[in-house]
Structures are given as structure tokens and as C-alpha cells.
Design an enzyme around this catalytic site. Structure first.
Site, PDB file in Angstrom:
ATOM      1  N   TYR A   1      -3.255 -10.159   5.287  1.00 56.22           N
ATOM      2  CA  TYR A   1      -2.343 -11.277   5.509  1.00 56.22           C
ATOM      3  C   TYR A   1      -1.433 -11.457   4.299  1.00 56.22           C
ATOM      4  O   TYR A   1      -1.936 -11.653   3.177  1.00 56.22           O
ATOM      5  CB  TYR A   1      -3.190 -12.523   5.764  1.00 56.22           C
TER       6      TYR A   1
ATOM      7  N   ASP B   1     -13.312 -14.625   5.522  1.00 55.95           N
ATOM      8  CA  ASP B   1     -12.387 -15.563   6.157  1.00 55.95           C
ATOM      9  C   ASP B   1     -12.476 -15.328   7.662  1.00 55.95           C
ATOM     10  O   ASP B   1     -11.977 -14.322   8.164  1.00 55.95           O
ATOM     11  CB  ASP B   1     -10.963 -15.334   5.628  1.00 55.95           C
TER      12      ASP B   1
ATOM     13  N   ILE C   1     -11.282 -17.145  10.174  1.00 61.78           N
ATOM     14  CA  ILE C   1     -10.324 -18.053  10.806  1.00 61.78           C
ATOM     15  C   ILE C   1     -10.015 -17.695  12.254  1.00 61.78           C
ATOM     16  O   ILE C   1      -9.650 -18.551  13.053  1.00 61.78           O
ATOM     17  CB  ILE C   1      -9.029 -18.133   9.957  1.00 61.78           C
TER      18      ILE C   1
ATOM     19  N   LYS D   1      -5.918 -21.596  14.091  1.00 57.35           N
ATOM     20  CA  LYS D   1      -5.708 -20.492  15.015  1.00 57.35           C
ATOM     21  C   LYS D   1      -6.457 -20.689  16.330  1.00 57.35           C
ATOM     22  O   LYS D   1      -5.885 -20.597  17.402  1.00 57.35           O
ATOM     23  CB  LYS D   1      -6.135 -19.166  14.370  1.00 57.35           C
TER      24      LYS D   1
END
Lengths: 471, 440
Positions: free
Chosen positions: B152, B237, B239, B276
Site C-alpha cells: 500500500y 494489518d 483491514i 474497508k
């Protein structure tokens, strides 16, 4: 023995979060035994928390009349999706507009703010830290007048590595900033090999509850102009000024001195928040206002790490755009604060306790020197412990605010009902009376040695006086 | 040494004037082009279609329905009885009811295969804040985190900017679907050592952004073993955990720890957010879940700089503690994302474009390397520009994600209507047709 997980950063393992100070310890004691009118009438009354609980009814009635604002609706239409998706660090334009207009209104519209220069942050806590990241390197320093808000030790220093050098203020002139105090602080920084990047003041002051005089503001401006450094004015309590001489914002002074095109114009930054004036600390609404484009740009990007919830931005944009509401709120809120402050001041007077004359804030700066067993911070701590454990009041000792003189305490008056405040005053009165009768009794006992004792006492004053502890 | 009369140019910090905020990369430049000429079905049908923004817009109706039936979640009930308490609540422990609801939600997403203790949850204003906060806690300035590529683009800012920490990339290749290997981890570690950089941990995104794929259980085990061997931290992570198309295909690091009886777990920290899975990036709801007590305590204190609005905590506590609602939401959300994914994969395939194998997230990882003039970063950027300006699609070039091979692009599919996605696919189809004709 295998290698233990010792791998946390220096920031994680140091004590600069400041949570070991008495400011926080008092809270802990309160949490263990909190006062409740019905369930725990002998519990500790919280007077160490600068909250504004006086005007919620005004907010509640507005909410009841304007359900769309909290209901994700605009003109009857749902805007839930738009809000849910809105994470632009430039902030909701309607909210910024309403906020800067509110800030201007608080200042009697003597100054106006440009919404393109405001950066939204999750509370003033975040705003102050962000400004440190923008204005100073690790190891550089900001000068702060004492006494100051204990939270600054964490907010300004912890993750930024910035140092605080105190500008020592004293009761001899009601703790006002003097040019000699400024110079002395600057030299102290130099002695400690720290490069000074700016001055940070809270105006109105926490914990003093006073607005800065025009003289002080002019002094500050001249000082930062001469030294070529920044000036941060944390005006979080600007809406709590309830009596004269009234609030003079640093922007007003800049205007009066026609500084718009000068270099110092870009070096003055204002911090604001809705936590005190509106009593909404839970909503995390803070702001940085700066005339320096680079600061605004950098701070805006940094705000990614602490954005204000769009849900909250929308609610507050509706609230603050209602000018009828804001006008009424500002004036009514002041009235109520003034009434409370008067109650506390008069009540303390009856107990033989004086306060610094104040015209703002959610607290009084109370003088209990005469109750100290000696003019030392040890004695201040002793007295504080007695007040927390025996009188059952959590108040904040001046040493936690880095005050140079022992015996001062910050006492909050807006975070409880009137009944509770009266009870607190009553408890304090009884405590003082009991102390008086004790010491009177002791005086009678030692009356023969009185004069000698006075000399001995005087010697121990000078001997025991200590610098306020770094906590 | 305190200096007097400094020049204005030196009065800001290095952090303030540095470029480490990373906003000059094409990742952000594409957004600008979109902002200047945004597609609109009726008012601007030839505008740029935003496919560079990983938003989830496919499940709002479910959230709106919920809110319509539970007004007390947003307006504090009639007469606002809970308002003042909520408005005053700034405790950095966070609303207990919200933490409980969050922990329960995270468990549901993992099909009950892992347990979360609400008291280990630290709340932050978004995963952006969570990742930065963890970096402050785990690394000193100059220390490094190992991050598998492609990653990212925001990490360059989030992990490095104010923290002074470094990212040492762990290279991956298309030959094995960009999976992380122990060899790649070791290589990255050696590189750091050679540069005299202290490695503090590994940071994974699982499911991966931009790959749109879950990490295999065996790979996770290897990564955990590697971290244990080097005695470093592991940040996972997660997410996109709720955006896995088939619930059983996601393995959380939490499951592995549980299987290992939580041995050596104090080095593991999980990041999560509602931006998300629930499509609520504006509400700023992130969290750190750590198995390390000291990290939990410290993170909690640090969260003072980035607390979640109590108004929002209240709203989501209500929503997420409704287990019936969350179960239905999770299931339906997965199905809709899967449908979208299949639609875009098929559409791209029809245009002669292949993607790497994906099973999660809000995007696919598209291979346009056959189209490159030169198999270089420059070639990729040139292709990206022509797609942006001619095809009018903003997609994210792999180089902005630090991909080691040029020609890969991340294409988002969940931030628009189905109709708009059709339009985008059609444009791609035409673009590919034109190229075929041109090369004949």
C-alpha cells in the site's frame, strides 16, 4: 536464559507520557472512590477535571429540534453514504466555515478567520503535538509560562522529542509574563544547549483562569519578533471568558500592530477545540489556525493521523451554522460559568481561602499557602494528599503544573452540579476549621517557645525550598 | 545552541518540509486528474473513472437500513438521554460496549476461529493512525520494518514520516503469485544489516493490498517463525479480513497463535479498521490488537493523540453488537464483492488481460506487462499515463506500490456502481482492440 522481548522503542519505555504525575494519580484515587449523591455520598468529589457540564441542556434542546444533524440527513435526504466515505483531510467545507465563524464570534468579530488556513485535528491534544512536529526538531525547545497544563509534558514532548523550558511566573504580579522572565527562560535554554523554536501560551490560561493582558501579548509579540521564533496561542478556553477585562486574541494584537505583511505574521499559530467551550471533549474536535502556508500544508497532511469523524463534523457544522443558537449559547454559557465561579470564590473566602482573581476558564487558581506546614513542595504534597484522602476532594496541586511557588491548587467548578459544588466547599470549610483549631491548640501549647520556634521555622523554609520536580 | 534572528526558511522542522509524506507519487497524481475531470453517468460521461480508490460502496444499503430502524444509535434516543455522557467520554480506554462489539465483530469475521479480548483492543482514528502508532512503539528513528512488496503506497508516509523509521522491502515475484518466501525475508534482513539498520519487525497486510489475495496459512507460519528466530515483531494489518470472498480462505495470524497456545505471541500485533469491510473511512475507526501487555498500555496512552469520536463509538457499538445484523452483513458483503470481482476478471479476460489470482479485497492486480514498450518503470509510467489520459481510467501503477516487476496495476472495483464498472470495462476493451489493430 533466552533473550526476553525487550524490543520496544525508547518512546515506549520512557516516562515522558507523564502518567506518573500527581495530576493523574488524583484521578486514579477518584476512580477508586467516586462521589455519587445517592450511592456514595462520602466519595471523592472530582475537582481536577476541567470539563464544562453547565450548558448541555442548550445542546440537547437544539438536537431535539434538529434531528437531521445527528441522523445523517440534509434537507430530509440521507447523506449517510457521502459522510461515511468522506475522509478528505481538508475537512468538511461547511464545518470549517461554521467553525471559523464561531471562532470569530467568540472574539466579538474583532478578527476574522480564513477557512483555508484551518486544519482539523482529533482534539487540541493532537493539534499541539502536530504543531511541534511541524515547527521543531527532536531536542529543540519551546518556552512555556508556568504554571501550565500538565498534559503539555506529554503532548508536546513525548513522541516529538521536543523539550519544554519554563518561563517562570510568580504570584508577585499575579503570574503575568514579564520580559525578564522571557529572557531568563531563553538563557536557560541556551545554558542547556537547546535551540528555542518558539513560545507556547494558553490564553485564557490553564490553570490560572485569567486572560492575558494586552501588555503581555505585546511583550510576547515583540519577543518572538526579536528572536525570530514562533508563537503558539492555545485559545481553547476563549469561549469561557465570563467577565472583564474580556478576551484579547493574539490575532487582534497582530492586527493592531499592523503585522499582516511582516515576518512574524507567519509565525503565529492558534490552537482551538470544542472540548471546553461546548463541553464536547468526547467528540475530538480540535483545530490549528496558521498564516503560514507550509505549516497549513504540512499540518493538513499530518492530520491524516488524527482526523475528525465526518459524522461529528457534519453534526457540528449544522450546530455551529445556526447563528441564533451560537449567539445564545455563547452568552448563556458565560453567565453560568460566572455564576459558578462566584459561588466557588465566595465559598472559599468564607473558609479563609483566597483565589487568584480570574475572569475565564472552568477552574480557580486557589491559594492555600497558609495551610502548608512549611513553604515547600513536600508540604504541598502533604496537604494535597490530605485533601484527597481526608477531605475527599480531587484537586490539582500547583507542582503538577510546574508552579514555582508551593501552595497553589487548581480547583474545577464546572464539572458537577451546584449541590455537589456546595458540598465540596462545605467539606473544605470544615477541614480548614479543624486545621485552625488544631494549630491554635498547638500554639497555646508552645507559646513559651513561640519566638524561638519562629526563627527555627524561618531557617527551615530556606533550607527546604526545592525546585518543582520534573514529572 | 539557541540562535537569534533565524531566516524564515529554517524555522520549520525537517519533517514538515520533507517529501516523506509521499504525496508526489503517481498514486496521488492520478487522483488529481480524476478530481479535475470526474466521471458522472449523466453530467460527465466521458470523465475519468476513479479506479484508484479502494473504497467499498457495495453494501451501504444494509447500513442505512439498520440506521433507519435504530435511530437511538445516532440520535441518542428521544430527549437525548445518553448525549451528555457520550459528549464527555474521552477515556482513552474507549467505550467498553464498543470494544466488546468490535472484538465480537472481529471474531465473526474469522468464523469464530480466533478469540479477541476487548481489553486488548486499543482504539485509534483509523488504521493510518494505528500503523503509525505501532511504529512509534516498536521502532526508534532509523530502525526498520520489513514490508513485503507490492505494498500500500500510504505506508511510505504512515510508517516513516514522523516516526523516522525506515521500510526495507521484502521482494516478491509474479512467478509464485507474489507470495512471501523465507528466502526473501532473509535477503531483506541481510540487506538491512549490511546498511547497519536495526530491523524491528515485519509488517504484513493480510489479505494483501494491492494483490487482493489472502496469505496462505503455511506462509504465515513461516513468517511467524522467521520473526521469532530474529526476535522481532510481527504486525498483521488485517483491514481487509472481512472482504475475503470466501470466509474459509482467510487465515488470521490470531488463529495461528491460538493453535500454538499463544507461545511467543507477545511479538504479534494486529491492526484492523472499519474503513474497508464496512465502507466507513470517514468515521475514522481503527484498532490495534496486541498480545503484548506493554504495547497495549503504551498504545492506549498514545491513542490520546488519535481518539475515535465518542459519537461514532456509540453509533458503532450499537450496530456491531447486533449479531444478527453483523452476521448477515458480513455474509452479504462477501457475496457482493465476489460478484464484482468475477465481473471485472471476466471483463478483463474478454479484453485479453489477465490478473493475478485474487480472493479478497476491493481491487484486482492486473498484468499489463505485455503492453509495455519497455519492461521498465518508465515504460509502466508511460502506459499508466496513456490509460489515465486516453482511456480516462485512474488505476494505480505497481511502481507506486514498489512492485519489483513493471507492468502490474491495481484496479478497484467496489467504489462505483455496476453500470460504471461496465463502462470502464468497455473502455478497456476498446483500448485493447485499438492496440491490436494498431499493431497489425
Amino acid at each position: 536464559m533466552h533473550t526476553k522481548m525487550r524490543l520496544l522503542s525508547r518512546k515506549a519505555t520512557c516516562n515522558t507520557h507523564g502518567q506518573d504525575s500527581s495530576y493523574f494519580l488524583g484521578w486514579q484515587e477518584y476512580e477508586k472512590n467516586p462521589y455519587d449523591e445517592v450511592k456514595n455520598p462520602t466519595g471523592i468529589i472530582q475537582m481536577g477535571l476541567a470539563e464544562n457540564q453547565l450548558s448541555f441542556d442548550l445542546l440537547e434542546s437544539w438536537l431535539a429540534s434538529n434531528p437531521d444533524a445527528a441522523g445523517f440527513k440534509k434537507g430530509g435526504q440521507s447523506i449517510f453514504r457521502e459522510l461515511a466515505l468522506f475522509q478528505d483531510y481538508h475537512g468538511l467545507p461547511d464545518f470549517k466555515k461554521a467553525l471559523v465563524e464561531f471562532m470569530a464570534e467568540i472574539r466579538g468579530n474583532k478578527v476574522s478567520f480564513d477557512q483555508s488556513k484551518i486544519v482539523l485535528t482529533a482534539g487540541a491534544t493532537s493539534a499541539n503535538e502536530t504543531l511541534m512536529f511541524c515547527l521543531a526538531e527532536p531536542g529543540e525547545a519551546f518556552l512555556l509560562p508556568t504554571p501550565y497544563y500538565p498534559g503539555f509534558d506529554r503532548d508536546l514532548k513525548w513522541r516529538t522529542g521536543v523539550e519544554i523550558v519554563p518561563i517562570q511566573c510568580t504570584s508577585s504580579n499575579d503570574f503575568q509574563i514579564t520580559s525578564s522572565a522571557l529572557e531568563e527562560a531563553f538563557h536557560e535554554a541556551r545554558r542547556r544547549k537547546l535551540r528555542v523554536k518558539g513560545v507556547l501560551v494558553t490564553n485564557p490560561s490553564n490553570p490560572l483562569g485569567t486572560t492575558m493582558t494586552r501588555n503581555e501579548l505585546n511583550l510576547l509579540l515583540s519577543f518572538v519578533t526579536e528572536k525570530g521564533i514562533h508563537l503558539i496561542s492555545d485559545e481553547i478556553y476563549s469561549g469561557t471568558v465570563f467577565s472583564s477585562p474580556g478576551f484579547v486574541s493574539i490575532l487582534e494584537v497582530l492586527k493592531d500592530r499592523k503585522c499582516e505583511n511582516s515576518q512574524v505574521w507567519d509565525r503565529v499559530h492558534i490552537v482551538y477545540s470544542l472540548s471546553k467551550d461546548l463541553g464536547l471533549p468526547g467528540f475530538r474536535v480540535g483545530a490549528i489556525y496558521s498564516n503560514d502556508d507550509t505549516v497549513v500544508s504540512a499540518a493538513t497532511k499530518m492530520s491524516s493521523f488524527g482526523l475528525v469523524s465526518s459524522q461529528t463534523q457534519y453534526l457540528l457544522s449544522a450546530l455551529l451554522s445556526d447563528k441564533k443558537f451560537t449567539r445564545n449559547y455563547i452568552s448563556e454559557n458565560k453567565k453560568r460559568l460566572k455564576q459558578r465561579q462566584t459561588l466557588l470564590v465566595k465559598g472559599l473566602e468564607k473558609a479563609g481561602i483566597s483565589c487568584l482573581e480570574s475572569n475565564a476558564g472552568l477552574f480557580c487558581w486557589v491559594n492555600m499557602k497558609h495551610l502548608l506546614s512549611s513553604n515547600t513542595f513536600t508540604a504541598e504534597m502533604e496537604l494535597w494528599k490530605k485533601i484527597v484522602h481526608e477531605v475527599k476532594l480531587n484537586i490539582s496541586p500547583g507542582s503538577s503544573c510546574h508552579c514555582t511557588e508551593p501552595g497553589w491548587f487548581r480547583v474545577c467548578f464546572a464539572n458537577m452540579s451546584e449541590e455537589t459544588l456546595n458540598l465540596a466547599i462545605q467539606r473544605l470549610k470544615s477541614f480548614v476549621e479543624s486545621m485552625n483549631s488544631q494549630s491554635h491548640h498547638q500554639m497555646l501549647k508552645s507559646s513559651r517557645r513561640k519566638s524561638l520556634a519562629k526563627w527555627v521555622f524561618r531557617l527551615s523554609f530556606d533550607h527546604d525550598h526545592r525546585e518543582p520536580e520534573e514529572r | 545552541m539557541a540562535m537569534e534572528n533565524e531566516l524564515p526558511s529554517v524555522v520549520l522542522s525537517k519533517v514538515a518540509v520533507s517529501e516523506t509524506h509521499g504525496e508526489d507519487s503517481p498514486y496521488f497524481a492520478g487522483w488529481k486528474a480524476y478530481d479535475e475531470n470526474p466521471y458522472d453517468e449523466s453530467s460527465n460521461p466521458s470523465g475519468v473513472i476513479q479506479m484508484g480508490l479502494a473504497e467499498n460502496q457495495v453494501s451501504f444499503d444494509m447500513l442505512e437500513d439498520y440506521l433507519g430502524q435504530h435511530s437511538e444509535a445516532s440520535i441518542w434516543g428521544k430527549g437525548s438521554p445518553g448525549f451528555r455522557e457520550n459528549a464527555l467520554f474521552q477515556d482513552y480506554h474507549g467505550l467498553k460496549s464498543f470494544r466488546q462489539a468490535m472484538a465480537g465483530f472481529m471474531e465473526q469475521i474469522r468464523g469464530g476461529r480466533a478469540k479477541f479480548d476487548p481489553d486488548r483492543l486499543v482504539l485509534t482514528a483509523g488504521a493510518t493512525a494505528a500503523n503509525e502508532l505501532l511504529t512509534f512503539i516498536l521502532a526508534n528513528p532509523g530502525d526498520a520494518l520489513l514490508v513485503p512488496t507490492p505494498y500500500y503506497p500510504g505506508f511510505d508516509r504512515d510508517l516513516r514520516w514522523r516516526t523516522g523509521a525506515k521500510i526495507v522491502p521484502v521482494h516478491t515475484e509474479s512467478s509464485n503469485n507474489f507470495q512471501v518466501t523465507t528466502q526473501a525475508l532473509e535477503d531483506a534482513y541481510e540487506r538491512a544489516v549490511a546498511m547497519n539498520i536495526n530491523v524491528r519487525g515485519v509488517l504484513l497486510t493480510n489479505p494483501s493490498n494491492p494483490l487482493g489475495a489472502t496469505i496462505h496459512r503455511s506462509v504465515l507460519e513461516d513468517i511467524l517463525d522467521f520473526s521469532t528466530r530474529k526476535n522481532i515483531h510481527l504486525v498483521s494489518d488485517e483491514i481487509y479480513s472481512g472482504s475475503t470472498f470466501y470466509s474459509s480462505e482467510f487465515t488470521s495470524i490470531a488463529e495461528i497463535l491460538e493453535a500454538r497456545g499463544y507461545k511467543d505471541s507477545e511479538r504479534v500485533h494486529i491492526v484492523y479498521s472499519l474503513s474497508k469491510d464496512l465502507g466507513l473511512p470517514g468515521f475514522r475507526v481503527g484498532t490495534i490488537y496486541s498480545y503484548n501487555d506493554k504495547v497495549v498500555t503504551t498504545a492506549r496512552r498514545m491513542s490520546s493523540f488519535t481518539l475515535i469520536s465518542s459519537q461514532t463509538q456509540h453509533l458503532l457499538a450499537s450496530m456491531l453488537s447486533d449479531k444478527k445484523f453483523t452476521e448477515s452483513y458480513i455474509k452479504t458483503n462477501r457475496e457482493r464483492l465476489r460478484k464484482r470481482y468475477e465481473m471485472i476478471i471476466q471483463g478483463l479476460r474478454n479484453a485479453g488481460i489477465e490478473c493475478s489470482k485474487g480472493n479478497a479485497g476491493l481491487f484486482c492486480w492486473m498484468n499489463l506487462s505485455p503492453l509495455l514498450e519497455t519492461r521498465t518503470r518508465e515504460g509502466e509510467v508511460a502506459l499508466w499515463k496513456s490509460i489515465l489520459h486516453e482511456v480516462k481510467l485512474n488505476i494505480s501503477p505497481g511502481s507506486s506500490c514498489h512492485c519489483s516487476e513493471p507492468g502490474w496495476f491495481r484496479v478497484c472495483f467496489a467504489n462505483m456502481s455496476e453500470e460504471t464498472l461496465e463502462v470502464a470495462l468497455k473502455r478497456i476493451h476498446n483500448f485493447m482492440e485499438q492496440r491490436k489493430t494498431a499493431s497489425v
